[in-house]
Structures are given as C-alpha cells and as structure tokens.
Design a protein around this motif. Structure first.
Motif, PDB file in Angstrom:
ATOM      1  N   ARG A 158       0.838  -1.207   0.000  1.00  0.00           N
ATOM      2  CA  ARG A 158       0.000   0.000   0.000  1.00  0.00           C
ATOM      3  C   ARG A 158       0.867   1.249   0.000  1.00  0.00           C
ATOM      4  O   ARG A 158       0.622   2.209  -0.736  1.00  0.00           O
ATOM      5  N   GLN A 159       1.899   1.247   0.823  1.00  0.00           N
ATOM      6  CA  GLN A 159       2.805   2.399   0.877  1.00  0.00           C
ATOM      7  C   GLN A 159       3.537   2.595  -0.447  1.00  0.00           C
ATOM      8  O   GLN A 159       3.715   3.717  -0.899  1.00  0.00           O
ATOM      9  N   GLN A 160       3.948   1.487  -1.073  1.00  0.00           N
ATOM     10  CA  GLN A 160       4.592   1.574  -2.381  1.00  0.00           C
ATOM     11  C   GLN A 160       3.637   2.176  -3.403  1.00  0.00           C
ATOM     12  O   GLN A 160       4.016   3.030  -4.198  1.00  0.00           O
ATOM     13  N   PHE A 161       2.397   1.733  -3.372  1.00  0.00           N
ATOM     14  CA  PHE A 161       1.399   2.258  -4.300  1.00  0.00           C
ATOM     15  C   PHE A 161       1.205   3.751  -4.078  1.00  0.00           C
ATOM     16  O   PHE A 161       1.181   4.528  -5.022  1.00  0.00           O
ATOM     17  N   GLN A 162       1.071   4.142  -2.820  1.00  0.00           N
ATOM     18  CA  GLN A 162       0.867   5.558  -2.520  1.00  0.00           C
ATOM     19  C   GLN A 162       2.073   6.385  -2.933  1.00  0.00           C
ATOM     20  O   GLN A 162       1.917   7.514  -3.384  1.00  0.00           O
ATOM     21  N   GLY A 163       3.242   5.823  -2.797  1.00  0.00           N
ATOM     22  CA  GLY A 163       4.442   6.529  -3.226  1.00  0.00           C
ATOM     23  C   GLY A 163       4.452   6.780  -4.721  1.00  0.00           C
ATOM     24  O   GLY A 163       4.896   7.819  -5.190  1.00  0.00           O
TER      25      GLY A 163
END
Length: 154
Positions: A137-142
């Motif tokens: 999720r954090q990778q996607f948001q990044g």
C-alpha cells in the motif's frame, strides 16, 4: 488501485448524492481502493494466500454483499425518487435536508458494514501478510500520491 481489502459491493453508487457523500471515514463506494476480487486475484499471489484463506475471504465478501445490497438498493431508490420530484433549478433547502436525513442512516449502515467486512477479511491474513499488505500500500501511494488513506493501519 490501492493495496487494501476489496469490497465490491460498495461500488457503483451514483447520483447527486455523489460517490460516498455523507459516508465519511473513507467509506465511499470504493472505500477499499479497488473493485472486488482484487485480493483474491493478483494480491492473492503477492501475499501468498492459501486456498483456505482465499475461500474464507470469498465467503466473507459474499456474505457482505448479501447484507449490503439491500441497503444500496434502498439508497438508489431513494435517490431516484428524489431526483424525479426535485427541481434542481429551484433550490428547496427543506427538501434537500429531508433527503440528507433520509439517506444518512443508510450511508452509516454501509460504512459500518464496510468496516466490519474489512476487519473480517484482514483477520484472515497472517501478521506477515498484513505487514506485506501495508508495504505494498505504501509503495502504491508513493507511486500514485497519498491517495485516499483508506488502507489498513498497523
């Protein structure tokens, strides 16, 4: 799409109440960031879900749909009835407030069911899978910006 739990049953609400209007808490119609089946598809492989986990999640989502669909149907029927009798060119504050009062409890029910379903699905995942989900999720948001912030927080 964001890497979080899918609940397709919330998708597809349209009309002048808008997508998720009045629902709050990130519980709009696509509250979990993507359409149903995503966790059971591509994410199942990324998270290494077992066949048992996939079956449990599928059952949870099917049960949620059976609970949520009548609520969605009532919201849609209320919205259609309102649109049929309301003239948007002549603002009627009383009528608009009455519509909001009618729909708000239904949106609250949807938000509660969405949160309940999300918790049930997340409870199927192992701690390692939850951690991996959060990382994805954090990778996607990044890559796609801060987004809606509706994913799991642990």
């Amino acid at each position: 799409a964001a890497v979080v739990v899918p609940v397709a049953v919330l998708a597809g609400m349209h009309g002048s109440m808008g997508r998720g209007m009045g629902m709050g808490f990130g519980m709009g119609p696509d509250a979990f960031g993507f359409r149903g089946g995503f966790l059971l598809g591509r994410m199942a492989d990324k998270l290494g879900l077992s066949d048992d986990q996939k079956a449990q999640i599928k059952t949870i989502l099917q049960n949620a749909k059976a609970t949520i669909q009548p609520i969605r149907d009532e919201i849609r029927a209320n919205q259609q009835a309102f649109q049929a009798k309301y003239n948007p060119a002549q603002f009627d504050e009383t009528a608009v407030k009455a519509q909001i009062d009618l729909q708000t409890p239904l949106f609250q029910q949807l938000a509660l069911e969405a949160a309940r379903t999300r918790a049930k699905v997340l409870s199927v995942l192992t701690p390692a899978q939850l951690q991996q989900l959060q990382q994805l999720r954090q990778q996607f948001q990044g890559r796609h910006g801060a987004g809606s912030g509706t994913g799991p927080t642990k």
